[in-house]
Design an enzyme around this catalytic site. Structure first.
Site, PDB file in Angstrom:
ATOM      1  CE  LYS A 171       2.443  16.339  10.922  1.00  0.00           C
ATOM      2  NZ  LYS A 171       3.952  15.815  11.219  1.00  0.00           N
ATOM      3  CD  GLU A 246       4.564  21.017  -3.874  1.00  0.00           C
ATOM      4  OE1 GLU A 246       5.012  20.034  -4.474  1.00  0.00           O
ATOM      5  OE2 GLU A 246       5.299  21.419  -3.247  1.00  0.00           O
ATOM      6  CB  CYS A 280       8.548  19.555  -4.140  1.00  0.00           C
ATOM      7  SG  CYS A 280       8.339  21.003  -3.474  1.00  0.00           S
ATOM      8  CD  GLU A 379       9.119  14.039  -4.853  1.00  0.00           C
ATOM      9  OE1 GLU A 379       8.351  13.301  -4.322  1.00  0.00           O
ATOM     10  OE2 GLU A 379       9.106  15.161  -5.266  1.00  0.00           O
TER      11      GLU A 379
HETATM   12  P1  NAP Z   1       5.374  12.423   3.934  1.00  0.00           P
HETATM   13  O1  NAP Z   1       5.118  11.408   4.985  1.00  0.00           O
HETATM   14  O2  NAP Z   1       4.314  12.666   3.013  1.00  0.00           O
HETATM   15  O3  NAP Z   1       5.285  13.761   5.099  1.00  0.00           O
HETATM   16  C1  NAP Z   1       4.981  15.137   4.702  1.00  0.00           C
HETATM   17  C2  NAP Z   1       4.065  15.580   5.962  1.00  0.00           C
HETATM   18  O4  NAP Z   1       3.112  14.537   6.155  1.00  0.00           O
HETATM   19  C3  NAP Z   1       5.006  15.503   7.195  1.00  0.00           C
HETATM   20  O5  NAP Z   1       4.384  16.568   8.094  1.00  0.00           O
HETATM   21  C4  NAP Z   1       4.307  14.298   7.662  1.00  0.00           C
HETATM   22  O6  NAP Z   1       4.371  14.323   9.134  1.00  0.00           O
HETATM   23  C5  NAP Z   1       3.033  14.299   7.555  1.00  0.00           C
HETATM   24  N1  NAP Z   1       2.293  13.039   7.442  1.00  0.00           N
HETATM   25  C6  NAP Z   1       2.815  11.790   7.324  1.00  0.00           C
HETATM   26  N2  NAP Z   1       1.732  10.851   7.466  1.00  0.00           N
HETATM   27  C7  NAP Z   1       0.541  11.533   7.735  1.00  0.00           C
HETATM   28  C8  NAP Z   1      -0.673  10.973   7.588  1.00  0.00           C
HETATM   29  N3  NAP Z   1      -1.144   9.722   7.542  1.00  0.00           N
HETATM   30  N4  NAP Z   1      -1.621  11.856   7.788  1.00  0.00           N
HETATM   31  C9  NAP Z   1      -1.328  13.199   7.828  1.00  0.00           C
HETATM   32  N5  NAP Z   1      -0.173  13.785   7.767  1.00  0.00           N
HETATM   33  C10 NAP Z   1       0.838  12.738   7.428  1.00  0.00           C
HETATM   34  O7  NAP Z   1       6.855  12.474   3.475  1.00  0.00           O
HETATM   35  P2  NAP Z   1       8.222  11.810   3.691  1.00  0.00           P
HETATM   36  O8  NAP Z   1       7.975  10.323   4.305  1.00  0.00           O
HETATM   37  O9  NAP Z   1       8.772  12.716   4.984  1.00  0.00           O
HETATM   38  O10 NAP Z   1       8.993  11.828   2.844  1.00  0.00           O
HETATM   39  C11 NAP Z   1       8.729  10.648   1.782  1.00  0.00           C
HETATM   40  C12 NAP Z   1       8.679  10.929   0.413  1.00  0.00           C
HETATM   41  O11 NAP Z   1       7.878  12.013   0.153  1.00  0.00           O
HETATM   42  C13 NAP Z   1      10.298  11.688   0.027  1.00  0.00           C
HETATM   43  O12 NAP Z   1      11.128  10.927  -0.177  1.00  0.00           O
HETATM   44  C14 NAP Z   1       9.712  12.702  -1.124  1.00  0.00           C
HETATM   45  O13 NAP Z   1       9.990  11.765  -2.287  1.00  0.00           O
HETATM   46  C15 NAP Z   1       8.555  12.916  -0.731  1.00  0.00           C
HETATM   47  N6  NAP Z   1       8.186  14.316  -0.313  1.00  0.00           N
HETATM   48  C16 NAP Z   1       7.985  15.322  -1.154  1.00  0.00           C
HETATM   49  C17 NAP Z   1       7.726  16.623  -0.583  1.00  0.00           C
HETATM   50  C18 NAP Z   1       7.412  17.808  -1.470  1.00  0.00           C
HETATM   51  O14 NAP Z   1       7.709  18.715  -1.131  1.00  0.00           O
HETATM   52  N7  NAP Z   1       6.627  17.580  -2.302  1.00  0.00           N
HETATM   53  C19 NAP Z   1       8.029  16.730   0.668  1.00  0.00           C
HETATM   54  C20 NAP Z   1       8.441  15.933   1.419  1.00  0.00           C
HETATM   55  C21 NAP Z   1       8.345  14.501   1.112  1.00  0.00           C
HETATM   56  P3  NAP Z   1       5.701  13.329   9.839  1.00  0.00           P
HETATM   57  O15 NAP Z   1       7.040  13.467   8.845  1.00  0.00           O
HETATM   58  O16 NAP Z   1       5.841  13.960  10.962  1.00  0.00           O
HETATM   59  O17 NAP Z   1       5.415  11.789  10.010  1.00  0.00           O
END
Ligand code: NAP
Ligand code: MG
Length: 477
Positions: A171, A246, A280, A379
């Site tokens: 996904k 992660e 990250c 972050e």
């Molecule tokens: P996120 O919501 O955690 O998204 C990461 C992944 O999880 C995406 O594929 C997202 O899908 C999916 N996801 C979201 N809600 C979910 C749920 N309830 N169940 C299962 N999967 C779910 O992160 P974001 O909102 O895009 O970003 C927010 C913050 O997260 C960023 O500002 C950053 O601080 C952090 N982040 C960290 C990393 C890392 O590499 N550690 C990567 C991304 C973000 P969709 O995006 O399609 O909804």
């Protein structure tokens, strides 16, 4: 329009709904992806299970390796096409998009070579017994991929899982699907059997949630925010499904007065502006020994002022952020900084060619950020570097460990004994001394402690996480 890729076929979602795909460089819609739901996940999981039981489990380790090697070569052949897709979809400057495509090929190459080196042990036991351990795949693995490095994270996660004998349901983040759909098609072209790699696109709270809850998923690999990591663990806990998490970091770059600043400065800058800070392992906190605090900030300030931000295709130092809400998130942090009277040392420049409708943010260097302020704790996921000074080694350790995260630490000093003391005392999954993640680190185990998550991906170590250990004791008299 982009379709899901399930069992080596392009399929629309049963929902009949789609999600627009936006180019972060100009904010304009240029494509659409499927808004899938639990039914689509179920189809993908069933295809994966069938593939596992009837086809993939018959591939021996060397055969899996050869297939992964073919995929690596195929990705390398299509590197430019993949890089362009990622550039448009995620706003990556050309050089970074190309580096990500190259890293994807390298992950497949690394795991291709690793397949037939993964083995168990024999264990001395009672007289008349032989005991051995087997490394067996979990089965159907789920992979929730974020938008910041879709190709790289797919490479490390899916590459490792396939090498260990699993099949995958992926996904991607809804903001970053295009390259991964294409990679799955390329995998089919080189001979991956139908169902080995399945891509189902849609919103996290819909299709990601359905994946985490599906009883047919035997292991979940998740990279993303701590909040969603908690949701994934909760869903997986219902059926005791193992997860690898992660969850990002607030990684410190710790600079002592004896450091080689000519080497440190470019690495410090790159670690916070690469991918517009949406990394990250971004080195987002700069901890500097008092004696060199002012001169280092001065040098960094000049360098920040010269950083240029613009459309991905211009291939400048920094591209746009992924989407408007991410831009708003960074603005919120910066307005909090103003309210708290946190001083800005310098900012880069957004070029005139950057459309107003794109999601740009100038790299920003802040100083004397209080260790307890949210800018030093959370972050940001944008090109914002928070500097603070320390008085001695103990103080440096205290500051370095003073967040909920523990992913990566950079240590800059010429003192060899101190290098080791610091490496031991900082709480993080990786420590880089006098470098910061040079070379991409495909071979280096990666993952965090504390709220940065647990489990390791990348390197050979990942293969242990993508397998389960079976102990076989034989009594032979
Ligand atoms: P996120 O919501 O955690 O998204 C990461 C992944 O999880 C995406 O594929 C997202 O899908 C999916 N996801 C979201 N809600 C979910 C749920 N309830 N169940 C299962 N999967 C779910 O992160 P974001 O909102 O895009 O970003 C927010 C913050 O997260 C960023 O500002 C950053 O601080 C952090 N982040 C960290 C990393 C890392 O590499 N550690 C990567 C991304 C973000 P969709 O995006 O399609 O909804
Ligand atoms: Mg996009």
């Amino acid at each position: 329009m982009q379709l899901n890729y399930i069992a080596n076929a392009s399929l629309p979602s049963v929902s009949g709904k789609t999600i627009p795909v936006i180019d972060p460089s100009d904010g304009q819609v240029f494509d659409e992806i499927q808004r899938s739901n639990a039914h689509d996940i179920d189809t993908a999981v069933r295809s994966a299970r069938e593939c596992l039981e009837l086809v993939w489990s018959r591939f021996n380790a060397a055969e899996r390796g050869r297939l992964l090697m073919r995929l690596s070569a195929k990705v390398a052949e299509h590197a430019e096409e993949l890089a362009l897709l990622e550039q448009r979809d995620c706003g990556k400057p050309t050089k970074q998009a190309r580096a990500d495509a190259a890293a994807l090929a390298r992950y497949f190459e690394f795991y291709a070579g690793a397949c037939d080196k993964l083995h168990g042990d024999t264990i001395p036991y009672l007289d008349g017994y032989s005991v051995m351990t087997w490394r067996e795949p979990h089965g159907v693995t789920g992979h929730v991929i974020p938008w910041n490095y879709p190709m790289q994270i797919f490479g490390r996660s899916v590459g490792g899982a396939l090498a260990a004998g699993n099949v995958c349901v992926v996904k991607p983040a809804e903001d970053a699907c295009l390259s991964l759909i294409r990679v799955a098609q390329l995998a089919a072209e080189v001979g991956f059997p139908a169902g080995a790699i399945n891509i189902v696109t849609g919103y996290g709270h819909e299709v990601g949630d359905a994946l985490a809850r599906h009883k047919g998923i035997d292991h979940i690999s998740f990279t993303g925010s701590p909040a969603v990591g908690t949701l994934i663990q909760q869903a997986a806990a219902e059926r005791h499904c193992p997860v690898t998490l992660e969850l990002g970091g607030k990684s410190p770059q710790i600079v002592f007065a004896d450091a080689d600043l000519d080497a440190a400065i470019p690495a410090i800058i790159n670690a916070i502006v690469q991918n517009a800070g949406q990394t990250c392992s971004a080195g987002s906190r700069l901890l500097v020994e008092q004696a060199i605090y002012e001169p280092l900030l001065q040098r960094l300030g000049h360098a920040f002022e010269n950083l240029r931000v613009g459309p991905a295709a211009m291939d400048l130092d920094v591209g746009p952020l992924i989407r408007q809400s991410q831009q708003q998130r960074v603005w919120d942090f910066l307005s909090d900084a103003q309210v708290a009277n946190i001083a800005m040392v310098a900012q880069g420049q957004i070029v005139d060619e950057a459309p107003d409708t794109g999601f740009y943010q100038a790299p920003t260097l802040l100083r004397d950020v209080p260790a307890t302020h949210r800018l030093a704790q959370e972050e940001v996921f944008g090109p914002v570097l928070c500097a603070m000074s320390f008085k001695d080694e103990n103080h440096a350790v205290e500051l370095a460990n003073a967040t909920q995260f523990g992913l990566v630490a950079g240590i800059w000093t010429r003192d060899g004994a101190r290098q080791f003391r610091m490496a031991r005392r900082v709480k993080s999954g990786q420590v880089f001394i006098n470098n910061y993640g040079a070379g991409g680190g495909v071979e280096l185990p990666f993952g965090g402690v504390k709220s940065s998550g647990y489990g390791r991906e990348k390197g050979f170590e990942a293969l242990y996480g993508f397998t389960t250990l079976k102990t076989v004791a034989v009594r032979h008299g």
